[in-house]
Scaffold this motif. Structure first.
Motif, PDB file in Angstrom:
ATOM      1  N   GLY A 207      54.529  -0.765 -52.476  1.00  0.00           N
ATOM      2  CA  GLY A 207      54.813  -0.347 -53.724  1.00  0.00           C
ATOM      3  C   GLY A 207      55.449  -1.510 -54.539  1.00  0.00           C
ATOM      4  O   GLY A 207      54.751  -2.624 -54.366  1.00  0.00           O
ATOM      5  N   ASP A 208      56.210  -1.300 -55.551  1.00  0.00           N
ATOM      6  CA  ASP A 208      56.829  -2.118 -56.623  1.00  0.00           C
ATOM      7  C   ASP A 208      57.809  -3.184 -56.040  1.00  0.00           C
ATOM      8  O   ASP A 208      58.928  -2.673 -56.345  1.00  0.00           O
ATOM      9  N   ILE A 209      57.429  -3.930 -55.145  1.00  0.00           N
ATOM     10  CA  ILE A 209      58.344  -4.998 -54.652  1.00  0.00           C
ATOM     11  C   ILE A 209      59.180  -5.709 -55.940  1.00  0.00           C
ATOM     12  O   ILE A 209      60.380  -5.943 -55.672  1.00  0.00           O
ATOM     13  N   GLN A 210      58.621  -6.373 -56.951  1.00  0.00           N
ATOM     14  CA  GLN A 210      58.886  -6.878 -57.860  1.00  0.00           C
ATOM     15  C   GLN A 210      60.148  -6.179 -58.430  1.00  0.00           C
ATOM     16  O   GLN A 210      61.232  -7.002 -58.768  1.00  0.00           O
ATOM     17  N   HIS A 211      60.274  -4.992 -58.943  1.00  0.00           N
ATOM     18  CA  HIS A 211      61.309  -4.415 -59.646  1.00  0.00           C
ATOM     19  C   HIS A 211      62.301  -3.699 -58.561  1.00  0.00           C
ATOM     20  O   HIS A 211      63.009  -2.928 -59.315  1.00  0.00           O
ATOM     21  N   SER A 212      62.246  -3.739 -57.295  1.00  0.00           N
ATOM     22  CA  SER A 212      62.872  -2.906 -56.516  1.00  0.00           C
ATOM     23  C   SER A 212      64.064  -3.638 -55.793  1.00  0.00           C
ATOM     24  O   SER A 212      63.982  -4.441 -54.961  1.00  0.00           O
TER      25      SER A 212
ATOM     26  N   THR B  12      55.977  -7.045 -43.587  1.00  0.00           N
ATOM     27  CA  THR B  12      54.710  -7.166 -44.614  1.00  0.00           C
ATOM     28  C   THR B  12      54.925  -6.217 -45.800  1.00  0.00           C
ATOM     29  O   THR B  12      55.416  -5.022 -45.604  1.00  0.00           O
ATOM     30  N   VAL B  13      54.523  -6.711 -46.815  1.00  0.00           N
ATOM     31  CA  VAL B  13      54.560  -5.802 -48.164  1.00  0.00           C
ATOM     32  C   VAL B  13      53.203  -5.700 -48.498  1.00  0.00           C
ATOM     33  O   VAL B  13      52.157  -6.500 -48.286  1.00  0.00           O
ATOM     34  N   SER B  14      53.032  -4.555 -49.240  1.00  0.00           N
ATOM     35  CA  SER B  14      51.707  -4.264 -49.738  1.00  0.00           C
ATOM     36  C   SER B  14      51.846  -3.368 -51.259  1.00  0.00           C
ATOM     37  O   SER B  14      52.575  -2.704 -51.201  1.00  0.00           O
ATOM     38  N   GLY B  15      51.045  -3.617 -52.106  1.00  0.00           N
ATOM     39  CA  GLY B  15      51.196  -3.067 -53.317  1.00  0.00           C
ATOM     40  C   GLY B  15      50.310  -3.830 -54.389  1.00  0.00           C
ATOM     41  O   GLY B  15      49.699  -4.913 -53.894  1.00  0.00           O
ATOM     42  N   PRO B  16      50.290  -3.326 -55.338  1.00  0.00           N
ATOM     43  CA  PRO B  16      49.456  -4.015 -56.696  1.00  0.00           C
ATOM     44  C   PRO B  16      49.927  -5.385 -56.603  1.00  0.00           C
ATOM     45  O   PRO B  16      51.088  -5.684 -56.834  1.00  0.00           O
ATOM     46  N   ARG B  17      49.172  -6.391 -56.962  1.00  0.00           N
ATOM     47  CA  ARG B  17      49.590  -7.643 -57.031  1.00  0.00           C
ATOM     48  C   ARG B  17      50.321  -8.128 -58.141  1.00  0.00           C
ATOM     49  O   ARG B  17      51.365  -8.803 -57.846  1.00  0.00           O
ATOM     50  N   PRO B  18      50.412  -7.035 -59.559  1.00  0.00           N
ATOM     51  CA  PRO B  18      51.517  -7.306 -60.513  1.00  0.00           C
ATOM     52  C   PRO B  18      52.916  -7.015 -60.030  1.00  0.00           C
ATOM     53  O   PRO B  18      53.848  -7.515 -60.590  1.00  0.00           O
ATOM     54  N   TRP B  19      52.895  -6.154 -59.020  1.00  0.00           N
ATOM     55  CA  TRP B  19      54.261  -5.979 -58.424  1.00  0.00           C
ATOM     56  C   TRP B  19      54.813  -6.687 -57.283  1.00  0.00           C
ATOM     57  O   TRP B  19      55.756  -6.266 -56.641  1.00  0.00           O
ATOM     58  N   ILE B  20      54.097  -7.665 -56.841  1.00  0.00           N
ATOM     59  CA  ILE B  20      54.527  -8.479 -55.580  1.00  0.00           C
ATOM     60  C   ILE B  20      55.095  -9.730 -56.244  1.00  0.00           C
ATOM     61  O   ILE B  20      54.252 -10.522 -57.282  1.00  0.00           O
ATOM     62  N   PRO B  21      56.310 -10.035 -55.844  1.00  0.00           N
ATOM     63  CA  PRO B  21      56.776 -11.584 -56.380  1.00  0.00           C
ATOM     64  C   PRO B  21      55.758 -12.528 -56.134  1.00  0.00           C
ATOM     65  O   PRO B  21      55.307 -12.698 -55.080  1.00  0.00           O
TER      66      PRO B  21
ATOM     67  N   TYR C 286      51.791 -10.527 -47.071  1.00  0.00           N
ATOM     68  CA  TYR C 286      51.162  -9.703 -48.143  1.00  0.00           C
ATOM     69  C   TYR C 286      49.883  -9.232 -47.559  1.00  0.00           C
ATOM     70  O   TYR C 286      48.985 -10.049 -47.176  1.00  0.00           O
ATOM     71  N   GLU C 287      49.754  -7.804 -47.565  1.00  0.00           N
ATOM     72  CA  GLU C 287      48.381  -7.223 -47.298  1.00  0.00           C
ATOM     73  C   GLU C 287      48.064  -6.597 -48.490  1.00  0.00           C
ATOM     74  O   GLU C 287      48.799  -5.413 -48.807  1.00  0.00           O
ATOM     75  N   ASP C 288      46.749  -6.607 -48.863  1.00  0.00           N
ATOM     76  CA  ASP C 288      46.406  -5.857 -50.139  1.00  0.00           C
ATOM     77  C   ASP C 288      46.189  -4.431 -49.726  1.00  0.00           C
ATOM     78  O   ASP C 288      46.364  -3.393 -50.571  1.00  0.00           O
TER      79      ASP C 288
END
Ligand code: CP
Length: 303
Positions: free
Chosen positions: A159-164, A182-191, A201-203
């Protein structure tokens, strides 16, 4: 322990101790026996500048079960609305001989900036995008209950790692106990510096689900996203939403966590939220156990 502001710089021994004590407290909660009133005479203020159900309620329940006097202050109806600063608000509570202030605040790191200016114990109940340490601790407890020792276990955060702040506290805690993340989520939401965090990261969430032991799905946090990082809910759901189809293809049958509140049908379908893989209600109960352990450690309840 005087404060609990985050997991990032926590000593592993302290983290292990909180979780060990929380496991014991959980047994007492489940027995529904009266608790030893180890915090009688202690004054706990819950100072919330943002909305909350789980965190506020579980801190309040924890403190009351232990015999503390508990007051809730909602910033929306306090002198914060007249422009009073955070430090002056904390100083006001200190003048009333408060022992511990549990704070939820939209500004990342705000408690670190004032911790030296007050003698009151501070507990971070979520600060901006920085940390939500008791959520991280209750997630670790929940994962340990299901998976045992977390060393080498593969945990996927979606999900939204950037804002979490939940993601950050989970990541720092999981790294302390040796899990592989591993994190997955939309690129804009990945630091952008995610690689320097030591995680991968896995898309494609369905690829990421293969062989993982647990999934932590995050809430989509519209309140923290600017328009530039926007992705439509439909796109998010079709690319990263977790549903029966994706779970059927996951070879390892991971357990599913979510900090709540869930946007049902978005991050998780209702069949997943209420299904056999879900550990969400365990998380809620473990939240009470962790907050009992934290308040007792900070306020001398284990003497
Ligand atoms: N997980 C969590 O912090 O939920 P609340 O916002 O309801 O406290």
């Amino acid at each position: 322990m005087h404060n609990l502001l985050g997991i990032r710089n926590m000593d592993k021994g302290v983290l292990d101790e909180i979780i060990k004590l929380a496991k014991l407290e959980k047994q007492i909660i489940l027995q529904k026996k009266p608790m030893v009133q180890s915090l009688t005479g202690k004054r706990v203020v819950l100072l919330f500048y943002e909305n909350s159900t789980r965190t506020r309620l579980s801190f309040e329940l924890a403190a009351k079960l232990l015999g503390a006097t508990v007051v809730h202050v909602a910033a929306q109806s306090s002198s914060v609305q007249k422009g009073e600063s955070f430090l002056d608000t904390v100083k006001t509570m200190e003048a009333m001989k408060t022992d511990c202030i549990v704070v939820r605040h939209p500004v990342s790191g705000i408690m670190h900036t004032i911790e030296k200016a007050t003698g009151v114990s501070l507990v971070n109940a979520g600060d901006g995008t920085n940390e939500h340490p008791t959520q991280g601790l209750l997630d670790l407890l929940t994962l340990q209950e299901y998976l045992g020792d977390l060393r080498g276990k593969k945990i996927l955060i979606v999900g939204d790692i950037q804002h979490s702040r939940v993601a950050r506290s989970d990541i720092w805690g999981l790294q302390l106990v040796g899990a592989k993340i591993t994190v997955s989520g939309p690129r804009p939401w990945i630091p952008k510096d995610i690689a320097s965090w030591g995680i991968s990261y896995e898309d494609h969430v369905d690829h990421a689900l293969h062989n993982c032991d647990a999934v932590i799905a995050l809430r989509i946090q519209k309140e923290r996203q600017d328009d530039n990082s926007a992705i439509s809910w439909d796109d998010y759901n079709s690319l990263y939403g977790i549903n029966d189809r994706i779970m059927a293809s996951a070879t390892s049958k991971p357990c599913i966590l979510h900090p709540g509140p869930v946007n049902r049908g978005m991050e998780l379908t209702s069949s997943i939220v209420d299904g056999s893989f879900s550990r969400i209600t365990d998380q809620v109960l473990n939240g009470v156990a962790v907050r009992i352990a934290v308040l007792k450690m900070i306020l001398g309840g284990y003497q």
